[in-house]
Design an enzyme around this catalytic site. Sequence first.
Site, PDB file in Angstrom:
ATOM      1  N   TYR A 195      -2.234   0.472   7.749  1.00 47.57           N
ATOM      2  CA  TYR A 195      -2.387   0.188   6.316  1.00 47.57           C
ATOM      3  C   TYR A 195      -1.192   0.736   5.540  1.00 47.57           C
ATOM      4  O   TYR A 195      -0.529   0.007   4.802  1.00 47.57           O
ATOM      5  CB  TYR A 195      -3.691   0.802   5.824  1.00 47.57           C
ATOM      6  CG  TYR A 195      -4.025   0.500   4.383  1.00 47.57           C
ATOM      7  CD1 TYR A 195      -4.490  -0.749   3.998  1.00 47.57           C
ATOM      8  CD2 TYR A 195      -3.879   1.479   3.395  1.00 47.57           C
ATOM      9  CE1 TYR A 195      -4.813  -1.027   2.673  1.00 47.57           C
ATOM     10  CE2 TYR A 195      -4.206   1.209   2.070  1.00 47.57           C
ATOM     11  CZ  TYR A 195      -4.674  -0.039   1.708  1.00 47.57           C
ATOM     12  OH  TYR A 195      -4.987  -0.304   0.394  1.00 47.57           O
ATOM     13  N   ARG A 227      -9.195  13.261  -5.086  1.00 46.15           N
ATOM     14  CA  ARG A 227      -8.793  11.888  -5.369  1.00 46.15           C
ATOM     15  C   ARG A 227      -8.916  11.697  -6.881  1.00 46.15           C
ATOM     16  O   ARG A 227      -9.639  12.423  -7.563  1.00 46.15           O
ATOM     17  CB  ARG A 227      -9.701  10.860  -4.665  1.00 46.15           C
ATOM     18  CG  ARG A 227      -9.592  10.821  -3.137  1.00 46.15           C
ATOM     19  CD  ARG A 227      -8.252  10.314  -2.646  1.00 46.15           C
ATOM     20  NE  ARG A 227      -8.234  10.147  -1.191  1.00 46.15           N
ATOM     21  CZ  ARG A 227      -7.955  11.123  -0.311  1.00 46.15           C
ATOM     22  NH1 ARG A 227      -7.676  12.345  -0.733  1.00 46.15           N
ATOM     23  NH2 ARG A 227      -7.946  10.870   0.985  1.00 46.15           N
ATOM     24  N   ASP A 253      -6.207  12.369   6.800  1.00 45.80           N
ATOM     25  CA  ASP A 253      -6.830  12.175   5.476  1.00 45.80           C
ATOM     26  C   ASP A 253      -6.025  12.979   4.435  1.00 45.80           C
ATOM     27  O   ASP A 253      -5.928  14.202   4.537  1.00 45.80           O
ATOM     28  CB  ASP A 253      -8.275  12.691   5.549  1.00 45.80           C
ATOM     29  CG  ASP A 253      -9.151  12.147   4.442  1.00 45.80           C
ATOM     30  OD1 ASP A 253      -9.957  11.251   4.734  1.00 45.80           O
ATOM     31  OD2 ASP A 253      -9.026  12.620   3.304  1.00 45.80           O
TER      32      ASP A 253
HETATM   33  P1  NAD Z   1     -11.325  -5.648  -0.555  1.00 42.81           P
HETATM   34  O1  NAD Z   1     -11.389  -5.347   0.896  1.00 42.81           O
HETATM   35  O2  NAD Z   1     -12.588  -5.702  -1.340  1.00 42.81           O
HETATM   36  O3  NAD Z   1     -10.583  -7.019  -0.819  1.00 42.81           O
HETATM   37  C1  NAD Z   1      -9.571  -7.536   0.018  1.00 42.81           C
HETATM   38  C2  NAD Z   1      -9.742  -9.043   0.083  1.00 42.81           C
HETATM   39  O4  NAD Z   1      -8.698  -9.588   0.902  1.00 42.81           O
HETATM   40  C3  NAD Z   1     -11.063  -9.464   0.712  1.00 42.81           C
HETATM   41  O5  NAD Z   1     -11.660 -10.490  -0.051  1.00 42.81           O
HETATM   42  C4  NAD Z   1     -10.647  -9.964   2.096  1.00 42.81           C
HETATM   43  O6  NAD Z   1     -11.541 -10.925   2.626  1.00 42.81           O
HETATM   44  C5  NAD Z   1      -9.265 -10.519   1.803  1.00 42.81           C
HETATM   45  N1  NAD Z   1      -8.415 -10.595   2.991  1.00 42.81           N
HETATM   46  C6  NAD Z   1      -8.200  -9.639   3.920  1.00 42.81           C
HETATM   47  N2  NAD Z   1      -7.341 -10.077   4.847  1.00 42.81           N
HETATM   48  C7  NAD Z   1      -6.984 -11.342   4.483  1.00 42.81           C
HETATM   49  C8  NAD Z   1      -6.122 -12.329   5.050  1.00 42.81           C
HETATM   50  N3  NAD Z   1      -5.438 -12.097   6.172  1.00 42.81           N
HETATM   51  N4  NAD Z   1      -6.012 -13.530   4.419  1.00 42.81           N
HETATM   52  C9  NAD Z   1      -6.716 -13.789   3.270  1.00 42.81           C
HETATM   53  N5  NAD Z   1      -7.552 -12.899   2.706  1.00 42.81           N
HETATM   54  C10 NAD Z   1      -7.669 -11.679   3.301  1.00 42.81           C
HETATM   55  O7  NAD Z   1     -10.327  -4.567  -1.186  1.00 42.81           O
HETATM   56  P2  NAD Z   1      -9.954  -4.265  -2.699  1.00 42.81           P
HETATM   57  O8  NAD Z   1     -10.377  -2.886  -2.998  1.00 42.81           O
HETATM   58  O9  NAD Z   1     -10.381  -5.366  -3.565  1.00 42.81           O
HETATM   59  O10 NAD Z   1      -8.363  -4.255  -2.610  1.00 42.81           O
HETATM   60  C11 NAD Z   1      -7.580  -5.332  -3.077  1.00 42.81           C
HETATM   61  C12 NAD Z   1      -6.103  -5.015  -2.863  1.00 42.81           C
HETATM   62  O11 NAD Z   1      -5.765  -3.842  -3.612  1.00 42.81           O
HETATM   63  C13 NAD Z   1      -5.739  -4.731  -1.416  1.00 42.81           C
HETATM   64  O12 NAD Z   1      -4.463  -5.270  -1.152  1.00 42.81           O
HETATM   65  C14 NAD Z   1      -5.703  -3.227  -1.357  1.00 42.81           C
HETATM   66  O13 NAD Z   1      -4.840  -2.775  -0.340  1.00 42.81           O
HETATM   67  C15 NAD Z   1      -5.203  -2.882  -2.737  1.00 42.81           C
HETATM   68  N6  NAD Z   1      -5.611  -1.533  -3.128  1.00 42.81           N
HETATM   69  C16 NAD Z   1      -6.906  -1.273  -3.492  1.00 42.81           C
HETATM   70  C17 NAD Z   1      -7.280   0.016  -3.803  1.00 42.81           C
HETATM   71  C18 NAD Z   1      -8.677   0.357  -4.210  1.00 42.81           C
HETATM   72  O14 NAD Z   1      -8.970   1.526  -4.384  1.00 42.81           O
HETATM   73  N7  NAD Z   1      -9.573  -0.574  -4.401  1.00 42.81           N
HETATM   74  C19 NAD Z   1      -6.341   1.062  -3.761  1.00 42.81           C
HETATM   75  C20 NAD Z   1      -5.043   0.761  -3.372  1.00 42.81           C
HETATM   76  C21 NAD Z   1      -4.685  -0.540  -3.066  1.00 42.81           C
HETATM   77  N1  UDP Z   2     -14.967  10.462   2.109  1.00 39.98           N
HETATM   78  C1  UDP Z   2     -16.082  11.275   2.229  1.00 39.98           C
HETATM   79  N2  UDP Z   2     -17.286  10.702   2.538  1.00 39.98           N
HETATM   80  C2  UDP Z   2     -17.424   9.357   2.703  1.00 39.98           C
HETATM   81  C3  UDP Z   2     -16.283   8.521   2.570  1.00 39.98           C
HETATM   82  C4  UDP Z   2     -15.066   9.128   2.279  1.00 39.98           C
HETATM   83  O1  UDP Z   2     -15.999  12.513   2.071  1.00 39.98           O
HETATM   84  O2  UDP Z   2     -18.558   8.907   2.965  1.00 39.98           O
HETATM   85  C5  UDP Z   2     -13.676  11.093   1.741  1.00 39.98           C
HETATM   86  C6  UDP Z   2     -12.501  10.690   2.600  1.00 39.98           C
HETATM   87  O3  UDP Z   2     -12.405  11.541   3.725  1.00 39.98           O
HETATM   88  C7  UDP Z   2     -11.353  10.857   1.642  1.00 39.98           C
HETATM   89  C8  UDP Z   2     -11.946  10.534   0.277  1.00 39.98           C
HETATM   90  O4  UDP Z   2     -13.359  10.665   0.437  1.00 39.98           O
HETATM   91  O5  UDP Z   2     -10.915  12.187   1.623  1.00 39.98           O
HETATM   92  C9  UDP Z   2     -11.636   9.138  -0.213  1.00 39.98           C
HETATM   93  O6  UDP Z   2     -11.964   8.244   0.823  1.00 39.98           O
HETATM   94  P1  UDP Z   2     -11.846   6.675   0.671  1.00 39.98           P
HETATM   95  O7  UDP Z   2     -12.077   6.078   2.017  1.00 39.98           O
HETATM   96  O8  UDP Z   2     -12.694   6.217  -0.453  1.00 39.98           O
HETATM   97  O9  UDP Z   2     -10.344   6.429   0.186  1.00 39.98           O
HETATM   98  P2  UDP Z   2      -8.916   6.945   0.752  1.00 39.98           P
HETATM   99  O10 UDP Z   2      -9.106   7.980   1.798  1.00 39.98           O
HETATM  100  O11 UDP Z   2      -8.291   5.726   1.294  1.00 39.98           O
HETATM  101  O12 UDP Z   2      -8.271   7.495  -0.442  1.00 39.98           O
END
Ligand code: NAD
Ligand code: UDP
Length: 313
Positions: A144, A210, A271
Amino acid sequence: MKRVLVTGGAGFVGSHLCDRLIKNGVDVLCVDNFFTGNKANIAHLLGNPLFELKRHDVTFPLYVEVDKIYNLACPASPVHYQHDPVQTTKTSVHGAINMLGLAKRVKACILQASTSEVYGDPEVHPQPEDYSGRVNPIGIRSCYDEGKRLAETLMMDYHRQNQVDTRIARIFNTYGPRMLEDDGRVVSNFVVQALRGEPLTLYGEGSQTRSFCYVDDLVEGLIRLMNADDLHQPVNLGNPGEFTIKQLAEEVRRICGSDSELTYLPLPEDDPRQRKPDITTAQSVLGWIPKVPLAEGLERTVQYFRERVQNSS
Ligand code: NAD
Ligand code: UDP
Ligand code: UDP
């Protein structure tokens, strides 16, 4: 009329973005392979003449005519992106190449959803955009983190080499309605556990931090970034309010009125220990600042999950 492509448009953030664009009168093409996306997230848009849905995997070429591209396709929860890590890297890298090739051909402006994970386990706190990060290239999160870093590289190179009009959003932890019940990320996990009266699962000691951004604030930031002129450098989008995971657990319990216990599980590998965005750039260049405090965003999220958890029990 302008046509806007949203990849990952059936996902959590993508579906809120589709909603907002359609509310603004924009013609939206939503592309998704439904890996973590959900038809229920966009079902209400299906009859709308401004909305079109296409099942497609962005690792394959896509030939459409659009003016703007939000490239959000990529699973975002560690549980999901680690399920098939090779596909995760392909989605970020081949997906970015295909969407950039498309943007180049049709002269569209393209915004890449990047992530605070490009900073890895940071030794600079809070994280400004010019901090280049501390990412492990060979760990279980690397598919990722490195995939997104390469997507950023591709954005900058297509801009320098092919004059593609690019934007990079470094998104910090975002939460809200439409996260999946089994999404695996911390907010949805805690809310669902609290509503079911199950123990809240804290990984490690819960002392890692976070900064949680409500989804409506993020969508506003994404649209402002897309519409900014000549802004090709990455921009952090996140809420600077920083909480330990234990504080989050306590807040979720309070809002749910739950007496669930806290249970402690092993901390996953790599993490990050702390994370907080420096949003000076977004504030000064986009005039953007998140408006929804954690307690209020959690209230709205709990309301959403309360209906789902009740319906499924
Ligand atoms: P999500 O998993 O809910 O949405 C991702 C979407 O992409 C899903 O609908 C999935 O089906 C689609 N997808 C995955 N692989 C695909 C592929 N190969 N072709 C077409 N569609 C595909 O996640 P989200 O939280 O909505 O995140 C959206 C974007 O924002 C992502 O790129 C994620 O990396 C980025 N992002 C989100 C967060 C967050 O906290 N939500 C933080 C940082 C970055
Ligand atoms: N985490 C947790 N319990 C859970 C899921 C996540 O304590 O059930 C912790 C995880 O280890 C991380 C933080 O919460 O430190 C945020 O996790 P998340 O997967 O939401 O996002 P990311 O690690 O990608 O920031
Ligand atoms: N591509 C696409 N849609 C288009 C144009 C290109 O999906 O409308 C893909 C195509 O698969 C190509 C990739 O984008 O391989 C990169 O395009 P680029 O023009 O940069 O490179 P090339 O076509 O020379 O490989």
